[in-house]
Scaffold this motif. Structure first.
Motif, PDB file in Angstrom:
ATOM      1  N   TYR B  35       3.369   1.819   5.854  1.00  0.00           N
ATOM      2  CA  TYR B  35       4.084   1.275   4.699  1.00  0.00           C
ATOM      3  C   TYR B  35       5.356   1.350   3.733  1.00  0.00           C
ATOM      4  CZ  TYR B  35      -0.233  -2.749   3.547  1.00  0.00           C
ATOM      5  OH  TYR B  35      -0.737  -3.786   3.909  1.00  0.00           O
ATOM      6  N   GLN B  37       8.075   0.487   0.935  1.00  0.00           N
ATOM      7  CA  GLN B  37       8.305  -0.178  -0.729  1.00  0.00           C
ATOM      8  C   GLN B  37       9.292   0.076  -1.091  1.00  0.00           C
ATOM      9  OE1 GLN B  37       5.840   1.773  -3.600  1.00  0.00           O
ATOM     10  NE2 GLN B  37       6.115  -0.878  -4.840  1.00  0.00           N
ATOM     11  N   GLY B  42       7.192  -5.325  -3.687  1.00  0.00           N
ATOM     12  CA  GLY B  42       5.788  -4.556  -3.182  1.00  0.00           C
ATOM     13  C   GLY B  42       5.796  -4.262  -2.434  1.00  0.00           C
ATOM     14  N   PRO B  43       4.931  -3.572  -1.652  1.00  0.00           N
ATOM     15  CA  PRO B  43       4.953  -3.179  -0.381  1.00  0.00           C
ATOM     16  C   PRO B  43       4.804  -3.836   1.182  1.00  0.00           C
ATOM     17  CG  PRO B  43       3.155  -2.151  -1.882  1.00  0.00           C
ATOM     18  CD  PRO B  43       3.451  -2.449  -2.374  1.00  0.00           C
ATOM     19  N   LEU B  45       4.340  -4.424   4.888  1.00  0.00           N
ATOM     20  CA  LEU B  45       3.695  -3.787   6.105  1.00  0.00           C
ATOM     21  C   LEU B  45       4.514  -3.735   7.162  1.00  0.00           C
ATOM     22  CD1 LEU B  45       0.592  -2.242   7.350  1.00  0.00           C
ATOM     23  CD2 LEU B  45       0.795  -4.620   8.046  1.00  0.00           C
ATOM     24  N   GLN B  48       0.759  -1.026  11.438  1.00  0.00           N
ATOM     25  CA  GLN B  48      -1.656  -0.606  11.489  1.00  0.00           C
ATOM     26  C   GLN B  48      -1.559   0.051  12.949  1.00  0.00           C
ATOM     27  OE1 GLN B  48      -3.216  -4.363  10.436  1.00  0.00           O
ATOM     28  NE2 GLN B  48      -5.757  -3.214  10.176  1.00  0.00           N
ATOM     29  N   LEU B  91       4.938   4.201   2.292  1.00  0.00           N
ATOM     30  CA  LEU B  91       3.909   4.740   1.813  1.00  0.00           C
ATOM     31  C   LEU B  91       2.603   4.785   3.426  1.00  0.00           C
ATOM     32  CD1 LEU B  91       3.544   2.335  -1.371  1.00  0.00           C
ATOM     33  CD2 LEU B  91       3.766   4.799  -0.990  1.00  0.00           C
ATOM     34  N   GLU B 101     -11.495  -4.160   2.943  1.00  0.00           N
ATOM     35  CA  GLU B 101     -10.251  -3.424   3.680  1.00  0.00           C
ATOM     36  C   GLU B 101     -10.033  -2.703   1.871  1.00  0.00           C
ATOM     37  OE1 GLU B 101      -8.350  -2.884   7.387  1.00  0.00           O
ATOM     38  OE2 GLU B 101      -9.556  -1.877   5.949  1.00  0.00           O
ATOM     39  N   LYS B 102     -10.803  -1.673   2.652  1.00  0.00           N
ATOM     40  CA  LYS B 102      -9.843  -1.119   0.851  1.00  0.00           C
ATOM     41  C   LYS B 102      -9.240  -0.045   1.142  1.00  0.00           C
ATOM     42  CE  LYS B 102     -14.139   0.049  -0.494  1.00  0.00           C
ATOM     43  NZ  LYS B 102     -15.280  -1.421  -0.392  1.00  0.00           N
ATOM     44  N   LEU B 103      -8.042   0.131   1.047  1.00  0.00           N
ATOM     45  CA  LEU B 103      -6.880   1.004   0.925  1.00  0.00           C
ATOM     46  C   LEU B 103      -7.007   2.158   0.082  1.00  0.00           C
ATOM     47  CD1 LEU B 103      -6.253  -1.496   2.791  1.00  0.00           C
ATOM     48  CD2 LEU B 103      -4.114  -0.886   2.769  1.00  0.00           C
ATOM     49  N   PHE B 105      -4.162   4.822  -0.519  1.00  0.00           N
ATOM     50  CA  PHE B 105      -2.709   5.269  -0.106  1.00  0.00           C
ATOM     51  C   PHE B 105      -2.096   6.564  -0.373  1.00  0.00           C
ATOM     52  CE2 PHE B 105      -0.198   1.541   0.260  1.00  0.00           C
ATOM     53  CZ  PHE B 105      -1.289   0.111  -0.108  1.00  0.00           C
ATOM     54  N   GLY B 106      -1.703   7.027  -0.055  1.00  0.00           N
ATOM     55  CA  GLY B 106      -0.691   8.777  -0.176  1.00  0.00           C
ATOM     56  C   GLY B 106       0.456   8.265  -1.722  1.00  0.00           C
ATOM     57  N   SER B 107       0.664   9.306  -1.625  1.00  0.00           N
ATOM     58  CA  SER B 107       1.954   9.518  -2.836  1.00  0.00           C
ATOM     59  C   SER B 107       3.124   9.045  -2.498  1.00  0.00           C
ATOM     60  CB  SER B 107       2.076  10.460  -3.688  1.00  0.00           C
ATOM     61  OG  SER B 107       1.021  10.933  -4.313  1.00  0.00           O
TER      62      SER B 107
END
Lengths: 110, 114
Positions: B35, B37, B42-43, B45, B48, B91, B101-103, B105-107
């Motif tokens: 993503y 941002q 907001g992020p 996409l 994928q 991201l 679809e629970k994502l 995320f990295g930092s």
């Protein structure tokens, strides 16, 4: 369309309830999510709701979904200073891809 | 359980230079996302992956952005050449790929293009 809209800013006092609102246009979404982002960090999944539910409660968090009005809200009870962050709602669409709103910055005053 | 790892944390480059970001998803997560941002938004996409195949890259500016996920685990995102408007946080997220679809995320990598 797949627009997701949120108000930009919300300020509350510590101990009060916070209500963050979100509206969306894509009625085919099956799951709707709330994410929290603290400064310099990635997004953290807070909670989510399936589209055939009206309400979901998880400790201090309550999610309300009005499918007819395409309106989603997140209520945080007894808001604490640690709840200060940006909150994003997100909806899934075909292919399980998420569309995020622009985020609501929550400021909690002591 | 280790989370999604990303590097570098910060990157500053001049326009027209190249840059690459790396992501290591949560072990066992078949789906990986990149993503973008932009500050105050907001992020969005970019791409994928499902295992090592691309599911959606419709919003990836393919004239300058590329991504790969060799062996279906780690992924790299490259920008060549960078433009000023590419300044953003990139991201990476991963998920098991189920319907809910629970994502995770990295930092993120914060990119500044000067």
């Amino acid at each position: 369309g797949e627009d997701v809209e949120q108000s930009l800013f919300l300020s509350v006092r510590e101990g009060d309830s916070s209500v963050i609102n979100c509206t969306y246009t894509d009625s085919s979404s099956t799951y709707l999510y709330w994410y929290k982002q603290e400064p310099g960090a990635g997004l953290q999944l807070l909670t989510y709701i399936f589209s055939n539910m009206d309400m979901k409660q998880d400790q201090r968090l309550t999610v309300l979904l009005n499918k007819k009005d395409k309106h989603l809200s997140l209520r945080i009870a007894d808001t604490q200073t640690g709840d200060s962050a940006i909150y994003f709602c997100a909806i899934n669409r075909a292919g399980n891809m998420l569309t995020f709103g622009g985020g609501t910055r929550l400021m909690v005053k002591p | 359980e280790a989370g999604v790892a990303q590097s570098p944390r910060y990157k500053i480059i001049e326009k027209r230079q190249s840059v690459a970001f790396w992501c290591n998803p949560i072990s066992g997560h078949a789906t990986l996302y990149w993503y973008q941002q932009i500050l105050g938004q907001g992020p969005k996409l970019l791409i994928q992956f499902q295992n090592n195949g691309v599911v959606d890259d419709s919003q990836l500016p393919k004239d300058r952005f590329s991504a790969e996920r060799l062996k279906g685990v780690d992924s790299t995102l490259k920008i060549q050449p960078a433009k000023l408007e590419d300044s953003a946080v990139y991201l990476c997220a991963s998920s098991l790929g189920g319907r809910d679809e629970k994502l995770f995320f990295g930092s993120g990598t914060q990119l500044s293009v000067l």
